[in-house]
Design a protein around this motif. Structure first.
Motif, PDB file in Angstrom:
ATOM      1  N   ALA A  48       0.874  -1.187   0.000  1.00 12.89           N
ATOM      2  CA  ALA A  48       0.000   0.000   0.000  1.00 12.89           C
ATOM      3  C   ALA A  48       0.904   1.227   0.000  1.00 12.89           C
ATOM      4  O   ALA A  48       2.118   1.102   0.136  1.00 12.89           O
ATOM      5  CB  ALA A  48      -0.865  -0.010   1.248  1.00 12.89           C
ATOM      6  N   MET A  49       0.320   2.386  -0.129  1.00 13.15           N
ATOM      7  CA  MET A  49       1.147   3.595   0.020  1.00 13.15           C
ATOM      8  C   MET A  49       0.377   4.743   0.661  1.00 13.15           C
ATOM      9  O   MET A  49      -0.854   4.724   0.735  1.00 13.15           O
ATOM     10  CB  MET A  49       1.801   4.012  -1.303  1.00 13.15           C
ATOM     11  CG  MET A  49       0.885   4.405  -2.409  1.00 13.15           C
ATOM     12  SD  MET A  49       1.833   4.717  -3.941  1.00 13.15           S
ATOM     13  CE  MET A  49       2.139   6.489  -3.757  1.00 13.15           C
ATOM     14  N   VAL A  50       1.142   5.707   1.167  1.00 14.78           N
ATOM     15  CA  VAL A  50       0.559   6.939   1.686  1.00 14.78           C
ATOM     16  C   VAL A  50       1.065   8.047   0.762  1.00 14.78           C
ATOM     17  O   VAL A  50       2.210   8.468   0.858  1.00 14.78           O
ATOM     18  CB  VAL A  50       0.992   7.212   3.136  1.00 14.78           C
ATOM     19  CG1 VAL A  50       0.326   8.499   3.646  1.00 14.78           C
ATOM     20  CG2 VAL A  50       0.633   6.042   4.042  1.00 14.78           C
ATOM     21  N   PRO A  51       0.223   8.467  -0.182  1.00 15.88           N
ATOM     22  CA  PRO A  51       0.665   9.498  -1.119  1.00 15.88           C
ATOM     23  C   PRO A  51       1.022  10.793  -0.388  1.00 15.88           C
ATOM     24  O   PRO A  51       0.440  11.097   0.665  1.00 15.88           O
ATOM     25  CB  PRO A  51      -0.550   9.690  -2.030  1.00 15.88           C
ATOM     26  CG  PRO A  51      -1.334   8.420  -1.905  1.00 15.88           C
ATOM     27  CD  PRO A  51      -1.136   8.000  -0.473  1.00 15.88           C
ATOM     28  N   PRO A  52       1.983  11.575  -0.921  1.00 12.46           N
ATOM     29  CA  PRO A  52       2.374  12.815  -0.244  1.00 12.46           C
ATOM     30  C   PRO A  52       1.233  13.830  -0.122  1.00 12.46           C
ATOM     31  O   PRO A  52       1.134  14.531   0.882  1.00 12.46           O
ATOM     32  CB  PRO A  52       3.494  13.382  -1.119  1.00 12.46           C
ATOM     33  CG  PRO A  52       3.848  12.321  -2.103  1.00 12.46           C
ATOM     34  CD  PRO A  52       2.781  11.277  -2.105  1.00 12.46           C
ATOM     35  N   HIS A  53       0.384  13.922  -1.134  1.00 14.34           N
ATOM     36  CA  HIS A  53      -0.706  14.909  -1.115  1.00 14.34           C
ATOM     37  C   HIS A  53      -1.948  14.366  -1.792  1.00 14.34           C
ATOM     38  O   HIS A  53      -1.867  13.504  -2.662  1.00 14.34           O
ATOM     39  CB  HIS A  53      -0.328  16.192  -1.890  1.00 14.34           C
ATOM     40  CG  HIS A  53       0.779  16.948  -1.284  1.00 14.34           C
ATOM     41  ND1 HIS A  53       2.077  16.832  -1.736  1.00 14.34           N
ATOM     42  CD2 HIS A  53       0.800  17.835  -0.265  1.00 14.34           C
ATOM     43  CE1 HIS A  53       2.853  17.616  -1.003  1.00 14.34           C
ATOM     44  NE2 HIS A  53       2.112  18.242  -0.104  1.00 14.34           N
ATOM     45  N   TYR A  54      -3.080  14.964  -1.426  1.00 13.44           N
ATOM     46  CA  TYR A  54      -4.301  14.833  -2.217  1.00 13.44           C
ATOM     47  C   TYR A  54      -4.412  16.151  -2.983  1.00 13.44           C
ATOM     48  O   TYR A  54      -4.652  17.210  -2.407  1.00 13.44           O
ATOM     49  CB  TYR A  54      -5.519  14.616  -1.318  1.00 13.44           C
ATOM     50  CG  TYR A  54      -6.774  14.233  -2.079  1.00 13.44           C
ATOM     51  CD1 TYR A  54      -7.269  12.933  -2.023  1.00 13.44           C
ATOM     52  CD2 TYR A  54      -7.463  15.169  -2.861  1.00 13.44           C
ATOM     53  CE1 TYR A  54      -8.420  12.579  -2.720  1.00 13.44           C
ATOM     54  CE2 TYR A  54      -8.602  14.812  -3.571  1.00 13.44           C
ATOM     55  CZ  TYR A  54      -9.080  13.518  -3.486  1.00 13.44           C
ATOM     56  OH  TYR A  54     -10.218  13.170  -4.188  1.00 13.44           O
TER      57      TYR A  54
END
Ligand code: 3HM
Length: 381
Positions: free
Chosen positions: A71-77
């Motif tokens: 999975a990942m935690v994107p830097p921004h929405y």
């Protein structure tokens, strides 16, 4: 739970709601069977955003390391209008993660089996009665202390109980794809873009197309193409590649992959039931509260409610289970109702295109901790 004989639960539907409830119950000593009418155990759909509420449930189930592995935690929405950046939200203080639906499904299925749940493919539940009897497509029956209908928006369990509900359809709908990231090709088209961000591409020309770009890991990208149901070109599957690439040329490489997939257009809808429970039967997930996806909380609410249900029935006596289910609905449902209302409002107004939306009421569910025993004390009252 103090009974010496394990309590039993029969669950219709091996989706995210059903598997979460099954695992949480089995981990609390219940004997659980999950019936999936499909011949294959697999997830429908493409990618999924999870927020703090469901991530905390996954922590409690003990699967967070497995989930994180892919999975990942994107830097921004990031939100764009006509390819101009409107906002870039770092979502500080809000836990979230992006992953594919097949990955989340495998993580939950593995956890369910490890907890001792029996998951039966090709087993169709046709209905249930308030005393805890389940009927199957082959004419057989079973009884259990608890029956859960986690059988989706067209729930046979809900309908067999005769629970009245209202359904509202929204103007828009979406087609979802899982495609390769094609990082180099996208970077060549737009070198200044951080292609690790979630990017919500809106367009304000007359027909109003939108692409939600959600990287799920290094290799896989979830793209969701939104268009009005009344727009024959925008809602067509396989997608109209000329239409989408002329509107979003910077996404041409991944749109081309999407065009090679059959695809299915899902119209947004909200359903609200008079009750979520009847006797020993409860409905959860889309069977209870289908919602517009604007807040990306359909599955999140489902997993949240599945978990709190498992805790509520485990704390109750067998005889007191119907009342425990009613009380569970009374305390847990209002937040889901508000989340549905908010998501539908976003769908109706399309105001996510203004950006900066992850504040206030819109993150109420994302910040909710269903594993906190004190959650109904003053701050959530
Ligand atoms: C993750 C996500 N977010 C928003 C939408 C939407 O507004 O349709 C859909 C999604 O899958």
């Amino acid at each position: 739970m103090t009974d010496s004989v394990a309590r039993t639960a029969e669950i219709a539907g091996a989706g995210f709601a059903g598997l979460t409830a099954a695992t949480a119950l089995a981990q609390r000593g219940w004997r659980v069977r999950v019936h999936e009418r499909g011949e294959q155990l697999r997830a429908e759909g493409a990618g999924i955003v999870l927020w703090g509420n469901s991530l905390r449930v996954l922590d409690d189930l003990g699967v967070t390391p497995d989930l994180r592995a892919n999975a990942m935690v994107p830097p921004h929405y990031e939100t764009r209008m006509n390819n101009r950046i409107v906002s870039q939200e770092a979502l500080e203080g809000i836990r979230w993660s992006t992953q594919t639906r097949p990955h989340l499904f495998q993580v939950l299925l593995t956890a369910a089996r490890e907890a001792g749940v029996e998951v039966i493919a090709g087993s169709t539940v046709t209905g249930a009665t308030p005393d805890g009897t389940v009927t199957f497509g082959d004419g057989s029956r079973a009884t259990a202390d608890l029956v859960i209908g986690a059988d989706g928006v067209g729930s046979a369990v809900r309908d067999s109980l005769g629970i009245p509900f209202a359904r509202e359809r929204a103007r828009d709908g979406i087609t979802r794809f899982l495609v390769p990231r094609r990082k180099d090709e996208l970077a060549a088209l737009e070198p200044d873009t951080d292609w690790d961000n979630v990017i919500d591409f809106w367009n304000d020309d007359e027909i109003g197309l939108r692409v939600l770009y959600t990287p799920c890991n290094d290799d896989e990208l979830y793209i969701a193409l939104m268009a009005a149901a009344a727009d024959p070109r925008g809602s067509r599957v396989p997608i109209d590649l000329d239409l989408w690439t002329s509107t979003f040329p910077q996404l041409a490489p991944v749109l081309k992959d999407a065009a090679a997939i059959a695809g299915k257009y899902y119209g947004y809808q909200t359903s609200r039931l008079d009750h979520w429970t009847r006797g020993r039967v409860a409905v959860i997930g889309d069977a209870a509260h289908a919602m517009c996806p604007a807040l990306a909380q359909g599955a999140g609410c489902a997993m949240t409610n599945a978990f709190t249900l498992a805790e509520a029935v485990t704390a109750a006596s067998v005889d007191g289970l119907p009342e425990a289910l009613e009380e569970w609905e009374r305390v847990e449902r209002p937040l889901t109702d508000r989340t549905q209302t908010r998501s539908q409002w976003y769908a109706d107004t399309r105001s996510m295109r203004e950006g900066g939306q992850f504040v206030d009421d819109s993150v109420e569910m994302a910040l909710y901790d269903p594993t906190d025993p004190r959650r109904h004390e003053e701050q959530y009252a």
